[in-house]
Design a protein around this motif. Structure first.
Motif, PDB file in Angstrom:
ATOM      1  N   UNK A 106      49.699  42.352  44.486  1.00 54.72           N
ATOM      2  CA  UNK A 106      48.810  43.107  43.597  1.00 54.72           C
ATOM      3  C   UNK A 106      47.924  42.171  42.783  1.00 54.72           C
ATOM      4  N   UNK A 107      48.439  40.996  42.424  1.00 50.58           N
ATOM      5  CA  UNK A 107      47.607  40.025  41.722  1.00 50.58           C
ATOM      6  C   UNK A 107      46.464  39.534  42.618  1.00 50.58           C
ATOM      7  N   UNK A 108      46.736  39.375  43.901  1.00 53.46           N
ATOM      8  CA  UNK A 108      45.670  39.022  44.841  1.00 53.46           C
ATOM      9  C   UNK A 108      44.644  40.142  44.922  1.00 53.46           C
ATOM     10  N   UNK A 109      45.112  41.370  44.954  1.00 46.59           N
ATOM     11  CA  UNK A 109      44.205  42.527  44.989  1.00 46.59           C
ATOM     12  C   UNK A 109      43.324  42.588  43.746  1.00 46.59           C
ATOM     13  N   UNK A 110      43.858  42.125  42.615  1.00 47.34           N
ATOM     14  CA  UNK A 110      43.126  42.271  41.351  1.00 47.34           C
ATOM     15  C   UNK A 110      41.773  41.578  41.389  1.00 47.34           C
ATOM     16  N   UNK A 111      41.623  40.567  42.228  1.00 48.70           N
ATOM     17  CA  UNK A 111      40.309  39.955  42.403  1.00 48.70           C
ATOM     18  C   UNK A 111      39.613  40.472  43.654  1.00 48.70           C
ATOM     19  N   UNK A 112      40.384  40.712  44.708  1.00 56.03           N
ATOM     20  CA  UNK A 112      39.783  41.173  45.965  1.00 56.03           C
ATOM     21  C   UNK A 112      39.064  42.506  45.796  1.00 56.03           C
ATOM     22  N   UNK A 113      39.502  43.335  44.846  1.00 57.20           N
ATOM     23  CA  UNK A 113      38.871  44.642  44.672  1.00 57.20           C
ATOM     24  C   UNK A 113      37.527  44.561  43.958  1.00 57.20           C
ATOM     25  N   UNK A 114      37.188  43.402  43.395  1.00 58.17           N
ATOM     26  CA  UNK A 114      35.905  43.264  42.701  1.00 58.17           C
ATOM     27  C   UNK A 114      34.738  43.513  43.645  1.00 58.17           C
ATOM     28  N   UNK A 115      34.702  42.753  44.723  1.00 59.55           N
ATOM     29  CA  UNK A 115      33.653  42.951  45.727  1.00 59.55           C
ATOM     30  C   UNK A 115      34.046  42.228  47.011  1.00 59.55           C
ATOM     31  N   UNK A 116      33.250  42.445  48.035  1.00 52.43           N
ATOM     32  CA  UNK A 116      33.614  41.965  49.369  1.00 52.43           C
ATOM     33  C   UNK A 116      33.608  40.447  49.494  1.00 52.43           C
ATOM     34  N   UNK A 117      32.925  39.748  48.578  1.00 52.81           N
ATOM     35  CA  UNK A 117      32.906  38.291  48.676  1.00 52.81           C
ATOM     36  C   UNK A 117      33.817  37.622  47.653  1.00 52.81           C
ATOM     37  N   UNK A 118      34.634  38.414  46.954  1.00 49.98           N
ATOM     38  CA  UNK A 118      35.630  37.836  46.058  1.00 49.98           C
ATOM     39  C   UNK A 118      36.662  37.065  46.884  1.00 49.98           C
ATOM     40  N   UNK A 119      37.384  36.167  46.216  1.00 53.72           N
ATOM     41  CA  UNK A 119      38.334  35.328  46.951  1.00 53.72           C
ATOM     42  C   UNK A 119      39.709  35.357  46.293  1.00 53.72           C
ATOM     43  N   UNK A 120      40.749  35.578  47.131  1.00 52.83           N
ATOM     44  CA  UNK A 120      42.135  35.612  46.668  1.00 52.83           C
ATOM     45  C   UNK A 120      42.970  34.718  47.581  1.00 52.83           C
ATOM     46  N   UNK A 121      43.618  33.704  46.984  1.00 46.69           N
ATOM     47  CA  UNK A 121      44.372  32.719  47.759  1.00 46.69           C
ATOM     48  C   UNK A 121      45.757  32.533  47.130  1.00 46.69           C
ATOM     49  N   UNK A 122      46.758  32.414  47.987  1.00 42.42           N
ATOM     50  CA  UNK A 122      48.131  32.125  47.560  1.00 42.42           C
ATOM     51  C   UNK A 122      48.579  30.825  48.200  1.00 42.42           C
ATOM     52  N   UNK A 123      49.136  29.922  47.385  1.00 40.05           N
ATOM     53  CA  UNK A 123      49.714  28.670  47.874  1.00 40.05           C
ATOM     54  C   UNK A 123      51.210  28.688  47.629  1.00 40.05           C
TER      55      UNK A 123
END
Length: 434
Positions: free
Chosen positions: A256-273
């Motif tokens: 859900x934390x990744x979604x919190x940025x991905x939902x902004x717009x199609x070119x937003x970026x969400x990465x997990x390390x």
């Protein structure tokens, strides 16, 4: 494929990561042509051009500049109209933002040397700033709080808000936020024409000293073009989140934390390390299960597929090296002891410490500013703050003795640069008995 899977042990990892991090910024020849035309037109024709563009792009029927202004009474009416729960949330967030930014206030200072010379710095707020807040796909009352309150804390005399109102429809929570934040003037214009009006001034829109706030590619390009006529905060890129996790956080939380940025717009970026590959698989499963539950599923899905990634690292140390390479806007350290990792972080806009600190808390009400450097610019820039709304003037006072002492040094250096008048101006003040 829901989201990209990368592994630092793969021979092509560097190339894949570089490709993933790339994005098309505001440098677009056709956009630049349009923006330059709009800027020139508004600069030359003022309100007439501003009204024409507003009617054309926002589907309005404005006849005069006064029709673009939202008066203070309307802001207060909007504040009275929204649900009390929203009023309370806005006021709580505003209080926290103000309290945090009070810590950033810088005082003027001076010190005196033995010969009476006084040196110092005078800190002065800007006279007038312009805040740009988007009004198209979504309303951002939080951005008004984050932009206006630090300006007020800094002592800026006039804060002007520009925000488009397509079809003439205003958003009550946006106007309420403007009222709470102490915005002095709200003008319903957007796009490159709004940036032009703020930079050059029109009969309706006063010329400002600085323009802050995000916008689309036309707004970003316009800000870049007017820099130098006015100051700007930054050229904002897509929203970003980078999460470093040791594998012990609930995978649903991380998804859900990744979604919190991905939902902004199609070119937003969400990465997990993470060095825990089984955990990455668990997060991917959470993404598959939770993504369909989002209202903005379509937007988030494109963002994750095109620019998102789950990256397996060999060690936590390697993950931290990647953090500094990426220099993210938002960084979550979702681990047991985030404080231990903090010294290794050199480049990040905002750092969210621990498993319970979601990025969304920072977006709205923690207190620190959510206007942050993006696209790797955290390597050299900082969050918006009080320091962005002030300027510093050097103070130099020479006593007769100080002028004589420093004049000798200045004379030597000036003559070394073949600048005779500089040298003689300093030499006039050297005491005759020396």
């Amino acid at each position: 494929m829901l989201i990209n899977r990368l592994d630092t042990s793969s021979p092509d990892f560097d190339a894949k990561l570089t490709s993933l991090l790339e994005w098309e910024g505001a440098a677009n020849a056709e956009v630049e042509r349009v923006v330059k035309s709009v800027l020139s037109d508004v600069r030359q024709r003022g309100d007439t051009a501003l009204i024409e563009y507003t009617n054309r792009f926002d589907r309005r029927d404005v006849k005069r500049g006064q029709d673009l202004i939202i008066e203070s009474a309307a802001l207060q009416a909007a504040l009275a109209k929204i649900p009390q729960q929203q009023v309370d949330a806005l006021k709580q967030a505003a209080a926290r933002i103000e309290a945090y930014h009070q810590h950033q206030v810088q005082a003027s200072w001076q010190y005196q040397e033995a010969d009476g010379t006084i040196l110092g710095q005078k800190v002065t707020p800007l006279d007038r700033v312009g805040l740009y807040v988007p009004g198209g796909k979504a309303a951002y009352p939080s951005s008004i709080l984050m932009s206006a309150i630090p300006a007020k804390v800094a002592g800026v005399e006039e804060v002007v808000l520009v925000t488009p109102t397509p079809d003439g429809i205003t958003n009550d929570i946006v106007l309420a936020a403007a009222a709470i934040a102490g915005v002095d003037r709200v003008i319903t214009v957007g796009g490159a024409q709004a940036v032009a009006a703020l930079a050059y001034g029109t009969a309706t829109v006063p010329k400002v000293d600085k323009i802050v706030g995000p916008g689309n590619i036309y707004v970003a390009t316009a800000k870049r073009e007017v820099f130098g006529v006015v100051d700007i905060d930054m050229i904002a890129g897509p929203s970003e989140i980078l999460i470093v996790c040791d594998g012990k956080t609930n995978p649903d939380w991380v998804a859900m934390d990744l979604f919190s940025q991905a939902e902004h717009d199609e070119i937003a970026q969400a990465i997990l390390l993470s060095p825990d590959r089984e955990f990455l698989a668990a997060v991917e499963a959470s993404i598959a299960r939770l993504l369909p539950t989002l209202e903005r599923e379509a937007i988030a899905a494109v963002s994750l597929r095109n620019r998102g990634a789950l990256i397996a690292t060999d060690t936590m140390e390697q993950a931290l090296e990647l953090v500094n390479r990426i220099a993210p806007e938002h960084l979550e350290l979702s681990v047991d002891d985030p404080e231990a990792l903090l010294p290794s972080i050199r480049h990040a806009g905002a750092i969210f410490m621990g498993r319970h600190t979601s990025e969304s808390i920072g977006d709205y009400c923690a207190g620190p500013n959510h206007v942050l450097p993006t696209s790797g610019t955290a390597r050299f820039s900082s969050p918006l703050g009080v320091y962005d709304y002030v300027k510093r003037s050097s103070i130099i006072y020479c006593s007769p003795e100080g002028a004589s002492n420093l004049g000798k040094v200045a004379s030597v250096l000036a003559r070394g640069e073949s600048l005779e008048a500089h040298a003689r101006a300093a030499e006039y003040r050297i005491k005759d008995d020396e």
